[in-house]
Design a protein around this motif. Structure first.
Motif, PDB file in Angstrom:
ATOM      1  N   ALA A   1       0.772  -1.133  -0.140  1.00 31.42           N
ATOM      2  CA  ALA A   1       0.019  -0.092  -0.055  1.00 31.42           C
ATOM      3  C   ALA A   1       0.769   1.546  -0.028  1.00 31.42           C
ATOM      4  CB  ALA A   1      -1.005  -0.029   1.258  1.00 31.42           C
ATOM      5  N   ALA A   2       1.943   1.334   1.039  1.00 32.12           N
ATOM      6  CA  ALA A   2       2.907   2.216   0.686  1.00 32.12           C
ATOM      7  C   ALA A   2       3.568   2.448  -0.449  1.00 32.12           C
ATOM      8  CB  ALA A   2       3.937   2.022   2.093  1.00 32.12           C
ATOM      9  N   ALA A   3       3.928   1.499  -1.001  1.00 35.32           N
ATOM     10  CA  ALA A   3       4.636   1.640  -2.301  1.00 35.32           C
ATOM     11  C   ALA A   3       3.608   2.293  -3.450  1.00 35.32           C
ATOM     12  CB  ALA A   3       5.205   0.309  -2.926  1.00 35.32           C
ATOM     13  N   ALA A   4       2.429   1.827  -3.149  1.00 38.85           N
ATOM     14  CA  ALA A   4       1.545   2.169  -4.310  1.00 38.85           C
ATOM     15  C   ALA A   4       1.199   3.834  -4.111  1.00 38.85           C
ATOM     16  CB  ALA A   4      -0.007   1.512  -4.211  1.00 38.85           C
ATOM     17  N   SER A   5       0.957   4.059  -2.534  1.00 34.94           N
ATOM     18  CA  SER A   5       0.656   5.368  -2.227  1.00 34.94           C
ATOM     19  C   SER A   5       2.099   6.364  -2.707  1.00 34.94           C
ATOM     20  CB  SER A   5       0.594   5.398  -1.002  1.00 34.94           C
ATOM     21  OG  SER A   5       0.749   7.134  -0.432  1.00 34.94           O
ATOM     22  N   ARG A   6       3.219   5.895  -2.526  1.00 34.45           N
ATOM     23  CA  ARG A   6       4.380   6.365  -3.005  1.00 34.45           C
ATOM     24  C   ARG A   6       4.343   6.728  -4.491  1.00 34.45           C
ATOM     25  NH1 ARG A   6       7.662   3.552  -0.112  1.00 34.45           N
ATOM     26  NH2 ARG A   6       8.388   2.342  -1.937  1.00 34.45           N
ATOM     27  N   VAL A   7       4.185   5.874  -5.338  1.00 34.48           N
ATOM     28  CA  VAL A   7       4.153   5.942  -6.498  1.00 34.48           C
ATOM     29  C   VAL A   7       3.084   6.752  -6.906  1.00 34.48           C
ATOM     30  CG1 VAL A   7       3.543   4.734  -8.600  1.00 34.48           C
ATOM     31  CG2 VAL A   7       5.033   3.541  -7.123  1.00 34.48           C
ATOM     32  N   GLY A   8       1.916   6.912  -6.176  1.00 38.25           N
ATOM     33  CA  GLY A   8       0.745   7.540  -6.597  1.00 38.25           C
ATOM     34  C   GLY A   8       1.495   9.049  -6.315  1.00 38.25           C
ATOM     35  N   ASP A   9       1.674   9.542  -5.165  1.00 35.69           N
ATOM     36  CA  ASP A   9       2.649  10.613  -4.886  1.00 35.69           C
ATOM     37  C   ASP A   9       3.482  11.060  -5.653  1.00 35.69           C
ATOM     38  OD1 ASP A   9       0.972  10.593  -2.420  1.00 35.69           O
ATOM     39  OD2 ASP A   9       2.443   9.902  -1.165  1.00 35.69           O
ATOM     40  N   GLU A  10       4.306  10.182  -6.097  1.00 30.68           N
ATOM     41  CA  GLU A  10       5.138  10.613  -7.121  1.00 30.68           C
ATOM     42  C   GLU A  10       4.706  10.825  -8.323  1.00 30.68           C
ATOM     43  OE1 GLU A  10       8.959   7.908  -5.361  1.00 30.68           O
ATOM     44  OE2 GLU A  10       8.241   7.501  -7.232  1.00 30.68           O
ATOM     45  N   LEU A  11       3.957  10.234  -8.888  1.00 30.64           N
ATOM     46  CA  LEU A  11       3.150  10.529 -10.281  1.00 30.64           C
ATOM     47  C   LEU A  11       2.404  11.990  -9.970  1.00 30.64           C
ATOM     48  CD1 LEU A  11       2.590   8.967 -12.522  1.00 30.64           C
ATOM     49  CD2 LEU A  11       0.653   8.124 -11.862  1.00 30.64           C
ATOM     50  N   ARG A  12       1.764  12.002  -9.047  1.00 32.20           N
ATOM     51  CA  ARG A  12       1.235  13.306  -8.749  1.00 32.20           C
ATOM     52  C   ARG A  12       2.180  14.531  -8.651  1.00 32.20           C
ATOM     53  NH1 ARG A  12      -2.600  10.549  -5.629  1.00 32.20           N
ATOM     54  NH2 ARG A  12      -1.242  10.586  -3.842  1.00 32.20           N
ATOM     55  N   THR A  13       3.214  14.282  -8.150  1.00 29.89           N
ATOM     56  CA  THR A  13       4.206  15.301  -8.046  1.00 29.89           C
ATOM     57  C   THR A  13       4.781  15.602  -9.172  1.00 29.89           C
ATOM     58  OG1 THR A  13       4.739  14.512  -5.850  1.00 29.89           O
ATOM     59  CG2 THR A  13       6.380  15.909  -6.963  1.00 29.89           C
ATOM     60  N   GLU A  14       5.098  14.576 -10.210  1.00 33.09           N
ATOM     61  CA  GLU A  14       5.430  14.764 -11.456  1.00 33.09           C
ATOM     62  C   GLU A  14       4.613  15.451 -12.345  1.00 33.09           C
ATOM     63  OE1 GLU A  14       8.473  14.350 -12.402  1.00 33.09           O
ATOM     64  OE2 GLU A  14       8.537  14.364 -14.531  1.00 33.09           O
ATOM     65  N   ILE A  15       3.226  15.181 -12.134  1.00 37.81           N
ATOM     66  CA  ILE A  15       2.157  15.754 -12.998  1.00 37.81           C
ATOM     67  C   ILE A  15       2.235  17.322 -12.433  1.00 37.81           C
ATOM     68  CG2 ILE A  15      -0.341  16.091 -13.375  1.00 37.81           C
ATOM     69  CD1 ILE A  15      -0.406  12.981 -13.038  1.00 37.81           C
ATOM     70  N   SER A  16       2.219  17.538 -11.248  1.00 41.15           N
ATOM     71  CA  SER A  16       2.223  18.983 -10.775  1.00 41.15           C
ATOM     72  C   SER A  16       3.488  19.800 -11.502  1.00 41.15           C
ATOM     73  CB  SER A  16       2.249  19.039  -9.304  1.00 41.15           C
ATOM     74  OG  SER A  16       1.213  18.336  -8.886  1.00 41.15           O
ATOM     75  N   ARG A  17       4.646  19.000 -11.416  1.00 40.38           N
ATOM     76  CA  ARG A  17       5.883  19.897 -12.091  1.00 40.38           C
ATOM     77  C   ARG A  17       5.447  20.089 -13.457  1.00 40.38           C
ATOM     78  NH1 ARG A  17      10.188  18.841 -14.500  1.00 40.38           N
ATOM     79  NH2 ARG A  17       9.901  16.464 -14.951  1.00 40.38           N
ATOM     80  N   LEU A  18       5.045  19.231 -13.942  1.00 35.32           N
ATOM     81  CA  LEU A  18       5.078  19.177 -15.474  1.00 35.32           C
ATOM     82  C   LEU A  18       3.862  20.270 -16.000  1.00 35.32           C
ATOM     83  CD1 LEU A  18       5.137  15.449 -16.675  1.00 35.32           C
ATOM     84  CD2 LEU A  18       6.517  17.330 -17.253  1.00 35.32           C
ATOM     85  N   ALA A  19       2.985  20.500 -15.103  1.00 42.14           N
ATOM     86  CA  ALA A  19       1.749  21.203 -15.265  1.00 42.14           C
ATOM     87  C   ALA A  19       2.390  22.461 -14.970  1.00 42.14           C
ATOM     88  CB  ALA A  19       0.576  20.865 -14.419  1.00 42.14           C
ATOM     89  N   ALA A  20       3.083  22.809 -13.700  1.00 41.98           N
ATOM     90  CA  ALA A  20       3.812  24.059 -13.428  1.00 41.98           C
ATOM     91  C   ALA A  20       4.621  24.521 -14.693  1.00 41.98           C
ATOM     92  CB  ALA A  20       4.601  24.175 -12.377  1.00 41.98           C
ATOM     93  N   GLU A  21       5.468  23.606 -15.273  1.00 43.02           N
ATOM     94  CA  GLU A  21       6.149  23.843 -16.325  1.00 43.02           C
ATOM     95  C   GLU A  21       5.399  24.549 -17.613  1.00 43.02           C
ATOM     96  OE1 GLU A  21       9.027  21.115 -17.774  1.00 43.02           O
ATOM     97  OE2 GLU A  21      10.221  21.023 -15.851  1.00 43.02           O
ATOM     98  N   VAL A  22       4.424  23.833 -17.887  1.00 37.47           N
ATOM     99  CA  VAL A  22       3.661  24.143 -18.888  1.00 37.47           C
ATOM    100  C   VAL A  22       3.010  25.619 -18.726  1.00 37.47           C
ATOM    101  CG1 VAL A  22       1.475  23.487 -20.071  1.00 37.47           C
ATOM    102  CG2 VAL A  22       3.220  21.673 -19.645  1.00 37.47           C
ATOM    103  N   SER A  23       2.507  25.657 -17.248  1.00 41.07           N
ATOM    104  CA  SER A  23       1.984  27.032 -16.964  1.00 41.07           C
ATOM    105  C   SER A  23       2.953  28.115 -17.314  1.00 41.07           C
ATOM    106  CB  SER A  23       1.048  26.737 -15.768  1.00 41.07           C
ATOM    107  OG  SER A  23       2.169  26.707 -14.740  1.00 41.07           O
ATOM    108  N   ASP A  24       4.019  27.793 -16.701  1.00 45.69           N
ATOM    109  CA  ASP A  24       4.990  28.891 -16.907  1.00 45.69           C
ATOM    110  C   ASP A  24       5.254  29.273 -18.528  1.00 45.69           C
ATOM    111  OD1 ASP A  24       5.290  29.059 -14.191  1.00 45.69           O
ATOM    112  OD2 ASP A  24       7.042  27.922 -14.264  1.00 45.69           O
ATOM    113  N   ARG A  25       5.361  28.283 -18.980  1.00 42.52           N
ATOM    114  CA  ARG A  25       5.724  28.421 -20.735  1.00 42.52           C
ATOM    115  C   ARG A  25       4.400  29.129 -21.296  1.00 42.52           C
ATOM    116  NH1 ARG A  25       8.417  22.845 -22.512  1.00 42.52           N
ATOM    117  NH2 ARG A  25      10.136  22.935 -20.992  1.00 42.52           N
ATOM    118  N   LEU A  26       3.449  28.660 -21.187  1.00 44.36           N
ATOM    119  CA  LEU A  26       2.136  29.403 -21.494  1.00 44.36           C
ATOM    120  C   LEU A  26       1.926  30.794 -20.983  1.00 44.36           C
ATOM    121  CD1 LEU A  26      -0.516  26.553 -21.069  1.00 44.36           C
ATOM    122  CD2 LEU A  26       0.281  27.303 -23.293  1.00 44.36           C
TER     123      LEU A  26
END
Lengths: 175, 181
Positions: free
Chosen positions: B131-156
């Protein structure tokens, strides 16, 4: 440096500028210089490095400000740097600006913007801030690219944040 | 008629034997009297000693019989003790065996319970890790999505915030501050 010493330097600079009759101009130039000092690591290092002789540090000040500021401003900054208080320049200058504004019964309004404001915008912003805070303000505009867009106004303890940067940060935080 | 009567009647000569196996009458009489005397003396003087010796022997034999009986009784008692001890040993053996069986059963039961608990614990830990691994992967995925979204928003933002947009934002700010008294 102690508060008393900062206050002493600020009072001295204020009195000199007022005696020279260039208080408004000097105050404005010093304010801009203080913001540049805060945002530039290279400038800060050049003016506070103990290994660099004082004469050379004063030379940096004259080189930077000589053509863009009044002689009084250059001399005042040079004096502070020469006395080894370069590290406290922003605090001294902020205190000087506050004292100058107080002498004119004004509140200091620091406005950060990604782009320069026109005179008309500054006048209307001054009036708007006076209307919002209930005090006439001494408007100080700082060009700050990190704001991205919009404005951030600070009057005393009040912060009015209309910057794109803050909205983007909020969006990131939600994400 | 007896011999004395024959002699008294003078029918027999006391100095002569009437049979070659039979002594003379006088000798017979004297011999008989002497024998009686000797037996009487023996009875008087040696009888007590003989009786005492016989009584002592009897007592000795009785003592030996008693000792023998006592020894036999003791031996029988000892045999009984040994038989009882043997019985006790057998029952002790039974008791020890029963105790050992009970302890072995308890150990087995305890071991099974501990094993079951460890298995349950391992399963729970594995599930938690999963469960922790799944949660960690989920968190990492969310963080990565947030980072990408932030980068995209900055470029936009960099692309869309031209001078007119900047001016519009500034005007909007001035208007909003001015209207908030």
């Amino acid at each position: 440096m102690s508060e008393a010493r900062i206050e002493g330097y600020a009072r001295a600079l204020f009195e000199i500028a007022r005696a020279e009759g260039t208080l408004d101009e000097v105050e404005d130039e010093l304010f801009r210089f203080a913001r540049s000092y805060e945002s530039s690591d290279a400038l800060r290092n050049a003016l506070t490095d103990e290994m660099v002789p004082i004469e050379r540090r004063q030379g940096v000040v004259e080189t930077l400000l000589g053509a863009q500021a009044t002689a009084t401003t250059v001399q005042l900054v040079s004096m502070v740097v020469g006395s080894g208080r370069g590290r406290d320049l922003p605090a001294i200058i902020d205190r000087l600006v506050a004292r100058a504004s107080q002498s004119k019964d004004l509140a200091v309004a620091e406005v950060r913007s990604a782009v320069a404001l026109t005179d008309d915008q500054q006048a209307r912003l001054r009036a708007a801030l006076a209307n919002a805070t209930g005090h006439e303000v001494n408007l100080k505009v700082v060009i700050d690219p990190s704001v991205v867009g919009g404005l951030v106004a600070t009057v005393g303890d009040t912060v009015i944040d209309g910057s794109v940067r803050t909205r983007v940060d909020q969006l990131k935080s939600r994400l | 008629m007896n011999l004395f009567a024959v002699i008294a009647a003078g029918e027999i000569d006391p100095a002569r034997s009437i049979h070659w196996l039979w002594p003379a009458a006088a000798e017979l009489i004297y011999g008989s009297l002497a024998s009686i005397l000797i037996f009487g003396l023996l009875y008087k003087f040696a009888g007590p000693a003989v009786r005492k010796a016989m009584a002592d022997r009897t007592a000795k034999i009785q003592g030996e019989l008693d000792a023998s009986a006592e020894a036999r009784s003791s031996a029988e008692s000892e045999a009984a003790d040994i038989r009882r001890a043997a019985g006790d040993i057998a029952s002790e053996r039974q008791r020890l065996l029963a105790d050992a069986d009970a302890q072995a059963e308890a150990l087995l039961s305890d071991g099974r319970a501990r094993l079951a608990a460890e298995i349950a614990d391992l399963e729970a830990r594995a599930e938690a890790d999963q469960a922790a691994a799944a949660s960690r992967v989920g968190d990492e995925l969310r963080t990565e999505i947030s980072r990408l979204a932030a980068e995209v928003s900055d470029r936009l933002l960099a692309d869309t915030l031209d001078d007119s947009a900047q001016q519009a934002l500034i005007e909007s700010f001035i208007q909003k501050v001015g209207s908030s008294s």
